[in-house]
Design a protein around this motif. Structure first.
Motif, PDB file in Angstrom:
ATOM      1  N   GLU A  86      51.366  53.880   4.606  1.00 45.16           N
ATOM      2  CA  GLU A  86      50.827  54.649   3.892  1.00 45.16           C
ATOM      3  C   GLU A  86      50.610  54.010   2.354  1.00 45.16           C
ATOM      4  OE1 GLU A  86      52.514  59.065   2.175  1.00 45.16           O
ATOM      5  OE2 GLU A  86      53.005  58.346   3.350  1.00 45.16           O
ATOM      6  N   ASP A  87      49.822  54.613   1.912  1.00 44.55           N
ATOM      7  CA  ASP A  87      49.206  53.828   0.147  1.00 44.55           C
ATOM      8  C   ASP A  87      49.433  51.992   0.296  1.00 44.55           C
ATOM      9  OD1 ASP A  87      48.204  53.736  -2.067  1.00 44.55           O
ATOM     10  OD2 ASP A  87      50.591  54.434  -3.000  1.00 44.55           O
ATOM     11  N   GLY A  88      49.331  50.807   1.297  1.00 43.24           N
ATOM     12  CA  GLY A  88      49.546  49.395   1.308  1.00 43.24           C
ATOM     13  C   GLY A  88      51.066  49.573   1.198  1.00 43.24           C
ATOM     14  N   ILE A  89      51.930  50.177   1.673  1.00 40.64           N
ATOM     15  CA  ILE A  89      53.746  50.125   1.659  1.00 40.64           C
ATOM     16  C   ILE A  89      53.943  50.523   3.351  1.00 40.64           C
ATOM     17  CG2 ILE A  89      55.255  50.874   0.857  1.00 40.64           C
ATOM     18  CD1 ILE A  89      54.431  51.965  -1.225  1.00 40.64           C
ATOM     19  N   ALA A  90      54.872  49.203   4.019  1.00 40.14           N
ATOM     20  CA  ALA A  90      54.543  49.647   5.378  1.00 40.14           C
ATOM     21  C   ALA A  90      57.155  50.111   5.710  1.00 40.14           C
ATOM     22  CB  ALA A  90      54.321  48.973   6.421  1.00 40.14           C
ATOM     23  N   THR A  91      56.033  50.934   5.856  1.00 40.28           N
ATOM     24  CA  THR A  91      57.536  51.248   5.827  1.00 40.28           C
ATOM     25  C   THR A  91      58.115  50.880   7.791  1.00 40.28           C
ATOM     26  OG1 THR A  91      57.847  52.692   3.944  1.00 40.28           O
ATOM     27  CG2 THR A  91      59.799  52.873   5.976  1.00 40.28           C
ATOM     28  N   LEU A  92      59.226  49.915   7.838  1.00 41.38           N
ATOM     29  CA  LEU A  92      60.113  50.082   8.981  1.00 41.38           C
ATOM     30  C   LEU A  92      61.285  50.436   8.941  1.00 41.38           C
ATOM     31  CD1 LEU A  92      57.564  47.399   8.863  1.00 41.38           C
ATOM     32  CD2 LEU A  92      59.125  45.636   9.318  1.00 41.38           C
ATOM     33  N   THR A  93      61.559  51.319  10.146  1.00 37.38           N
ATOM     34  CA  THR A  93      62.439  52.246  10.376  1.00 37.38           C
ATOM     35  C   THR A  93      62.844  51.310  11.732  1.00 37.38           C
ATOM     36  OG1 THR A  93      62.097  54.047   9.232  1.00 37.38           O
ATOM     37  CG2 THR A  93      63.999  54.047  10.721  1.00 37.38           C
TER      38      THR A  93
END
Length: 229
Positions: free
Chosen positions: A10-17
């Protein structure tokens, strides 16, 4: 992406959970999922946020694998060490939003990242290898030597001292601590701030700063393959 590591861009940010059981154990499949997620983040030219489940980032390597035979342990540690080295050289910033406990390999994820945010609470962060009968591997020693405050290095690696979140900031595992409900917003704000960085300059400077460490880790990975424990 894998069920073990979800990927949200989202918006150039990759969140890895990370989501692998109660303690988010680091298994061969988790490492493969991590690498696939980092591949995708690199293609997306995204700043990375790594996070875990409420209360825990990771309790470390999967003990079922580690105790299933010496070669399996060597292979898992080698894969984990190679992942750490990759994270340290990743061309875009890596932020960890540490949701609670970060033990052994969980703490090494912190030490392999560019910016680390933890949460307030009764959480343990550190390297417990000697507490559980494991001689620290060469890669772990060199990574801790480089990233921990000198006063905390021996206490952490040789004594197996564990730190609460505030102590983990002082030791060098974390950069700041916030209330749990502010964690992801703080990580996202940090990622937005990092968007102002010229990413080519970031990558080139990171590789210059960490050149000696990366070379040391390359040699240490090979030593650990020969004699892990």
């Amino acid at each position: 992406m894998s069920d073990l590591i979800s990927y949200q861009l989202e918006d150039g940010i990759a969140t890895l959970t990370l989501s692998n059981g109660k303690v988010n154990a680091i298994s061969p499949d988790v490492i493969a999922a991590f690498n696939a997620a980092l591949d995708r983040a690199e293609q997306d030219r995204a700043i990375v946020i790594i996070t875990g489940q409420p209360g825990i980032l990771s309790g470390g390597y999967d003990l079922k694998v580690m105790t299933s035979g010496p070669q399996n342990a060597i292979n898992l540690v080698a894969a984990g060490s190679t992942l750490a080295r990759r994270m340290l050289a990743h061309p875009f910033p890596i932020i960890v939003a540490c949701t609670g406990h970060a033990v052994a390999k969980g703490a090494f994820i912190l030490l392999s990242s560019d910016y680390r945010i933890g949460v307030e609470g009764p959480f343990s962060i550190g390297l417990n290898e000697v507490q559980i009968g494991m001689t620290m591997h060469h890669v772990g020693i060199e990574l801790a030597r480089d990233r921990l405050r000198k006063s905390a290095f021996h206490r952490s690696v040789i004594n197996g001292e564990m730190f609460d979140p505030a102590g983990a900031v002082d030791a060098g595992f974390l950069d700041k601590v916030v209330p749990a409900e502010q964690l992801l917003a703080t990580a996202q704000a940090a990622a937005q701030q990092m968007k102002k960085i010229n990413m080519t300059a970031h990558k080139n400077t990171k590789l210059k700063v960490r050149k000696a460490l990366l070379e040391t880790l390359d040699a240490a990975i090979e030593m650990d393959k020969q004699h892990l424990m």
